[in-house]
Design a protein around this motif. Structure first.
Motif, PDB file in Angstrom:
ATOM      1  N   TYR A 172       0.809  -1.217   0.000  1.00  0.00           N
ATOM      2  CA  TYR A 172       0.000   0.000   0.000  1.00  0.00           C
ATOM      3  C   TYR A 172       0.843   1.270   0.000  1.00  0.00           C
ATOM      4  O   TYR A 172       0.394   2.337  -0.432  1.00  0.00           O
ATOM      5  N   ASP A 173       2.073   1.158   0.510  1.00  0.00           N
ATOM      6  CA  ASP A 173       2.958   2.335   0.516  1.00  0.00           C
ATOM      7  C   ASP A 173       3.095   2.926  -0.875  1.00  0.00           C
ATOM      8  O   ASP A 173       3.089   4.138  -1.070  1.00  0.00           O
ATOM      9  N   GLU A 174       3.217   2.008  -1.827  1.00  0.00           N
ATOM     10  CA  GLU A 174       3.399   2.444  -3.199  1.00  0.00           C
ATOM     11  C   GLU A 174       2.189   3.258  -3.671  1.00  0.00           C
ATOM     12  O   GLU A 174       2.329   4.298  -4.299  1.00  0.00           O
ATOM     13  N   LEU A 175       1.012   2.738  -3.322  1.00  0.00           N
ATOM     14  CA  LEU A 175      -0.210   3.451  -3.705  1.00  0.00           C
ATOM     15  C   LEU A 175      -0.262   4.829  -3.064  1.00  0.00           C
ATOM     16  O   LEU A 175      -0.671   5.805  -3.686  1.00  0.00           O
ATOM     17  N   LEU A 176       0.156   4.892  -1.818  1.00  0.00           N
ATOM     18  CA  LEU A 176       0.121   6.175  -1.114  1.00  0.00           C
ATOM     19  C   LEU A 176       1.087   7.169  -1.742  1.00  0.00           C
ATOM     20  O   LEU A 176       0.788   8.353  -1.858  1.00  0.00           O
ATOM     21  N   GLU A 177       2.235   6.652  -2.155  1.00  0.00           N
ATOM     22  CA  GLU A 177       3.207   7.546  -2.784  1.00  0.00           C
ATOM     23  C   GLU A 177       2.652   8.117  -4.086  1.00  0.00           C
ATOM     24  O   GLU A 177       2.813   9.302  -4.377  1.00  0.00           O
ATOM     25  N   ILE A 178       1.998   7.276  -4.828  1.00  0.00           N
ATOM     26  CA  ILE A 178       1.390   7.748  -6.072  1.00  0.00           C
ATOM     27  C   ILE A 178       0.297   8.762  -5.759  1.00  0.00           C
ATOM     28  O   ILE A 178       0.156   9.784  -6.425  1.00  0.00           O
ATOM     29  N   ASP A 179      -0.417   8.483  -4.686  1.00  0.00           N
ATOM     30  CA  ASP A 179      -1.520   9.360  -4.304  1.00  0.00           C
ATOM     31  C   ASP A 179      -1.041  10.776  -3.988  1.00  0.00           C
ATOM     32  O   ASP A 179      -1.758  11.741  -4.195  1.00  0.00           O
TER      33      ASP A 179
END
Lengths: 466, 568
Positions: free
Chosen positions: A243-250
């Motif tokens: 999920y970290d990756e998604l948050l970074e994109i967010d």
């Protein structure tokens, strides 16, 4: 509810500053008397409202000791099954997102910045499916209300009562410095929820907002606790999650906002900690996703019990204007999310839920501006589709941070998200004349892609314009 | 010349038409663009009216050349008294001492905006003593910062908290015999608790224009920047990294913001943040302190700088806020960077420079009494200018930059005044018999020629200021800083114009007759309509330098829209 015995109440009383103030007052009242009887105290207390204050204080303590249970089941069965469907849908989306990221790892050149599990449009689209299902079963013969996107049989407050509730905002007066200072002092000395709410409803001076929020959430003496808690979570962040990756994109969208780009790192840190925070599951007021558990480790819900969604960073951003300490920002965000914003993502019949808010908006717009409502319907750009973004993200990114914080004040002040209904209605009214001229969806998009300046007070005024 | 001036003022009304003006510059950034936008001609030789020179040129050439009375140049002869780090500190220290000697202790105490500083190598022994004294007192935790005097943009800067590291530096200097002229440094106590925003350190760049040192005439620009540092000190490897813990490592996701937003906030956004976080009063005080800090630093060198009517200077002040919001002066730049990294930045700097040129007034159209020109506010003329007591503003620094509207307003009133002056000189040929009469007329004229400006100021007070005050109160009332400033736009822009016109019927007639408009038509409307027409006709032609570059479209769109809004 957990029961407190008298001893415990007394203990809690003694921890309150107000208790000692009352005691001091009583002592002063009997300054020169040698013998003081219980009756005397009682009389005295009644005569100068001390009794009332004590009662308030005790009820406050009792209320605080009552822990709010997380809402898991809705009273409407239909919504419970919908929630499970929604969760299943999200799991499917997660699979797709997961697949996409895997592909991207192989092909580094093409980074898709639109990776997310769901956004506000998905949510609305899902809510829309309710109508058909229900009309099949319950409303077979009722066709006349079909103009509305959402038409579900849930208990709703009358829209008039919401309008009445916030009408006082129209009459906001300019306050003198003296009064502002008085409010400042009040915030410093006040501990009772009701009083803090009253202040939040009317006026919070800049610079005192953080203290008010902290007091309201009862964090005001817990700086070290918060700090430790946050440090612990930060350590956990060392273990990478999917999920970290998604948050970074967010965070990308935030990084393009003049007001917030400075805080991008802080926001990301907060969110990474957030999805690792075990205490959220018990503190959150409503369970957002429910149902199946999958076995594969990568495909589980985060520890919070719900998926991070698109633009979750937006909720943190305005809070960065309140404190320079990241653990404070985090604590405020967590509390705001667990108490209020979670409802914006919940499939529920609660009065704060996205479903209720949407229906309220449709109700008000269709009765008060039927022309606009029908026009939008005809050009294929329904009212709700127009304002869903503003509604779900509390106008963050649409207004300057101080205005957003005024919305936050109102949310705390009324312990409710209904202010968003007022603002959305105002928002539509503001652009009504332009919207009525729009001939298709592109026109509408054009109107909103133009440079615009929305302000809290202005939208409130527009909301009540006939 | 700002586009509004070009639009409203008729060619024959100019004393010095802009198309006759020549400029010379070696710069190829916003400076060139701003000069060109004024439709001045670029020249190579010595026949120029304005020269935007590099500092070095001043040192090399200026002492040996004779300037024509009308020529203007962008530096004072010995500007380095303020802009070289060591001399600035020396002058500030000296001025402070003088004040103390004169018994003006209160004012002397105000000179506390620079950190403790020593010059190296000359003051090395005193510094060592001070360093040891502080170490014994347990203050050793505050580090010191070494800055080479001649360099800029953070080159050669390093931080230390042990004398060892500096003796190392000394040794390398000694060892390197070729560099006998030991590079001069200043050593300064490091401001250990800077205000961090988003975990990042920042400093402010604020622009101050000095047009004269006798009397000290200063204009402060409303907009500046807060520059967030993450690479500034990164290159230097320093053994004690804890100083740099504030500089959070750049996340890979944040790569793109430098391109889009330049890693900068403008002062307005910073002010908004500070107001939300700390409350109005504290921020008003801070910004007032910043303004006074700048005025005071120029007062300190007022008697040292060689005043010259050919010279003006645009200073870029670097100011740091600490955690208590106290401003600290880091340094003063004589040639602040006019290179831009974003389209918005580009427009801002061009606007800033355009306003500088308007104030310099090569066209000789202004009265010299203007209190605000574009984004610049007059903050000092001889003595610091105090805003009216009832004003809620303590400084205009960081308040809404209404330069577009303001320039439009000022251009209109100037056009009216010039038209009148022109007409009177035309209709009344010089006649010996009536010379006295004419003189008297001229006197009157001069007083009326101040008219529009004074009226405008009056309006500023009555209408312009009033909404500002209201808006501030409203801010208090609703707690929304942005609300007021933007509302302001609407109120300011219309009312003063109509009133100005209403208040000046003879001038309107003058203007009307010039434009050969039937006087029986409704005058107020015709003037407005006419002006509007003029604006609309020229709207697009004035803003075209980046037509081909699509990336500027955003800004262009914005500026066009602003004008349209004005028009509405």
């Amino acid at each position: 509810m957990q029961q407190l015995d008298n001893q415990e109440i007394l203990m809690k009383l003694k921890s309150q500053k107000q208790f000692w103030d009352i005691k001091k007052k009583i002592k002063q009242g009997f300054n020169d008397q040698q013998k003081i009887g219980v009756n005397d105290i009682q009389k005295f207390a009644q005569s100068c409202e001390i009794e009332d204050q004590l009662i308030k204080l005790i009820s406050h303590i009792l209320k605080k000791s009552k822990k709010r249970e997380t809402l898991k089941e809705d009273q409407i069965e239909f919504l419970n099954t919908s929630k499970i469907k929604w969760t299943e849908l999200l799991f499917k989306n997660l699979d797709i997102v997961h697949q996409k990221t895997k592909n991207q790892e192989e092909d580094d050149t093409n980074t898709d910045s639109k990776l997310y599990i769901y956004d506000e449009k998905n949510l609305l689209a899902f809510l829309q499916t309710f109508k058909q299902q229900q009309s099949n079963t319950l409303y077979q013969n009722v066709q006349f209300q079909s103009n509305k996107i959402l038409n579900i049989n849930i208990p709703l407050k009358s829209s008039q009562s919401i309008l009445d509730k916030y009408q006082y905002l129209l009459l906001q007066e300019e306050l003198s410095d003296e009064k502002i200072n008085k409010i400042r002092k009040q915030i410093e000395n006040e501990h009772l929820d009701i009083e803090l709410e009253k202040i939040a409803q009317t006026f919070v001076p800049n610079g005192e907002r953080c203290l008010l929020y902290l007091k309201y959430f009862e964090f005001d003496h817990q700086d070290t606790v918060l700090q430790q808690h946050f440090a612990k979570l930060q350590k956990e962040c060392l273990n990478q999650l999917f999920y970290d990756e998604l948050l970074e994109i967010d965070g990308h969208e935030i990084s393009e906002d003049t007001f917030y780009f400075v805080f991008q790192e802080q926001i990301l840190t907060c969110l990474k900690c957030f999805i690792r925070d075990r205490t959220i599951k018990e503190n959150i007021r409503i369970q957002l996703q429910s149902g199946i558990k999958k076995e594969h480790a990568e495909f589980q819900l985060p520890i919070t019990g719900f998926f991070p969604f698109k633009n979750i960073s937006k909720y943190v951003a305005p809070l960065c204007y309140l404190s320079t300490k990241i653990h404070i920002i985090y604590a405020l965000f967590k509390e705001f999310f667990c108490r209020y914003f979670c409802f914006l993502h919940s499939i529920s019949s609660e009065s704060n839920s996205i479903l209720s808010l949407c229906m309220q908006i449709e109700e008000i717009v269709s009765t008060r501006s039927p022309k606009l409502f029908h026009h939008l319907k005809i050009i294929g750009c329904d009212t709700l589709k127009l304002i869903i973004h503003q509604l779900v993200y509390c106008f963050i990114g649409d207004m300057d941070p101080p205005h957003i914080l005024t919305i936050y004040d109102q949310i705390i002040g009324h312990d409710s998200l209904e202010i968003l209904v007022i603002l959305c209605v105002g928002f539509l009214n503001k652009y009504k004349s332009k919207l009525l001229l729009a001939k298709n969806q592109e026109n509408v998009q054009q109107i909103f892609s133009e440079l615009r300046e929305d302000r809290f007070q202005e939208l409130v005024q527009y909301a009540y314009k006939q | 010349m700002s586009e509004y001036f070009r639009k409203y003022i008729k060619k024959e009304h100019y004393q010095n038409h802009y198309s006759n003006l020549k400029f010379k510059t070696s710069f190829r950034n916003c400076i060139l663009e701003a000069l060109k936008r004024r439709q001045w001609k670029e020249v190579e030789g010595d026949d120029w009216d304005i020269m935007w020179a590099e500092k070095e040129w001043i040192h090399e050439v200026m002492d040996h050349t004779h300037l024509q009375p009308n020529q203007k140049i962008n530096h004072f002869r010995n500007h380095y008294e303020l802009t070289r780090k060591d001399l600035m500190i020396k002058n500030l220290k000296r001025y402070k001492k003088n004040l103390e000697r004169e018994g003006k202790n209160e004012e002397a105490n105000n000179y506390n905006f620079f950190p403790q500083t020593f010059h190296l190598p000359s003051e090395y022994p005193i510094f060592c003593e001070e360093f040891k004294r502080q170490s014994q007192n347990g203050e050793s935790k505050t580090p010191w910062i070494m800055k080479p005097i001649g360099k800029s943009q953070g080159k050669g800067i390093f931080i230390f908290n042990k004398l060892q590291s500096i003796s190392q530096w000394k040794n390398t200097l000694r060892f390197n015999q070729e560099a006998q002229q030991a590079e001069a440094y200043i050593v300064q106590k490091y401001i250990a608790d800077p205000l961090l925003i988003g975990g990042k350190k920042f400093d402010m760049r604020i622009y101050l224009l000095c047009t004269s040192y006798q009397p000290l005439t200063l204009y402060l620009y409303r907009t500046g920047f807060a520059r967030f540092t993450h690479h500034r000190y990164d290159n230097e490897d320093i053994s004690n990294t804890y100083v740099h813990l504030t500089n959070v490592a750049i996340q890979k996701t944040s790569d793109n913001y430098d391109e889009k937003l330049g890693g900068k906030w403008n002062i307005q956004t910073l002010k908004l943040f500070l107001m939300t976080k700390f409350g109005q009063e504290k921020v008003a005080e801070t910004f007032y302190n910043i303004q006074m800090l700048m005025i005071r630093s120029l007062q300190a060198v007022q008697k040292i700088i060689i005043n010259d009517k050919h010279c003006f200077e645009l200073y870029g002040f670097d100011i740091l806020l600490d955690a208590t919001l106290k401003p600290w002066l880091l340094e003063v730049n004589a040639s602040p960077s006019m290179t831009s990294n974003t389209p918005i930045d580009f427009e801002l700097k061009c606007g800033l420079l355009d306003d500088v040129f308007t104030i310099i007034d090569l066209e000789k159209v202004l009265t010299g009494n203007e209190e605000q020109i574009g984004g610049f506010d007059l903050v000092c003329r001889g003595t610091p200018i105090k805003l009216p007591i009832n004003s809620t503003f303590t400084t205009y620094l960081g308040s809404f930059n209404n330069r577009q509207q303001q320039l439009k307003k000022i251009a209109k009133s100037t056009a009216i005044r010039l038209a009148q002056t022109y007409q009177e000189t035309q209709t009344k040929p010089i006649d010996n018999g009536s010379k006295n009469q004419k003189d008297e007329k001229e006197k009157q004229q001069r007083s009326t020629s101040k008219g529009p400006q004074t009226i405008q100021n009056g309006i500023n007070n009555k209408l312009g200021m009033q909404p500002k005050q209201n808006s501030i109160i409203k801010r208090n009332g609703t707690n929304l800083p942005a609300l007021g400033t933007i509302q302001n736009k609407n109120t300011v822009k219309r009312q003063p114009l109509q009133n100005a016109v209403q208040l000046q019927p003879p001038q309107i007639q003058a203007l009307n007759s010039n434009k050969k408009i039937n006087p029986s038509e409704e005058q107020i409307l015709t003037v407005n309509q006419k002006l509007q027409q003029l604006t609309q006709d020229n709207k697009l032609s004035t803003f075209q330098p980046y037509k081909q570059q699509s990336q500027y479209n955003d800004v262009m769109g914005m500026s066009n829209r602003n004008i349209q809004r004005d028009e509405e």
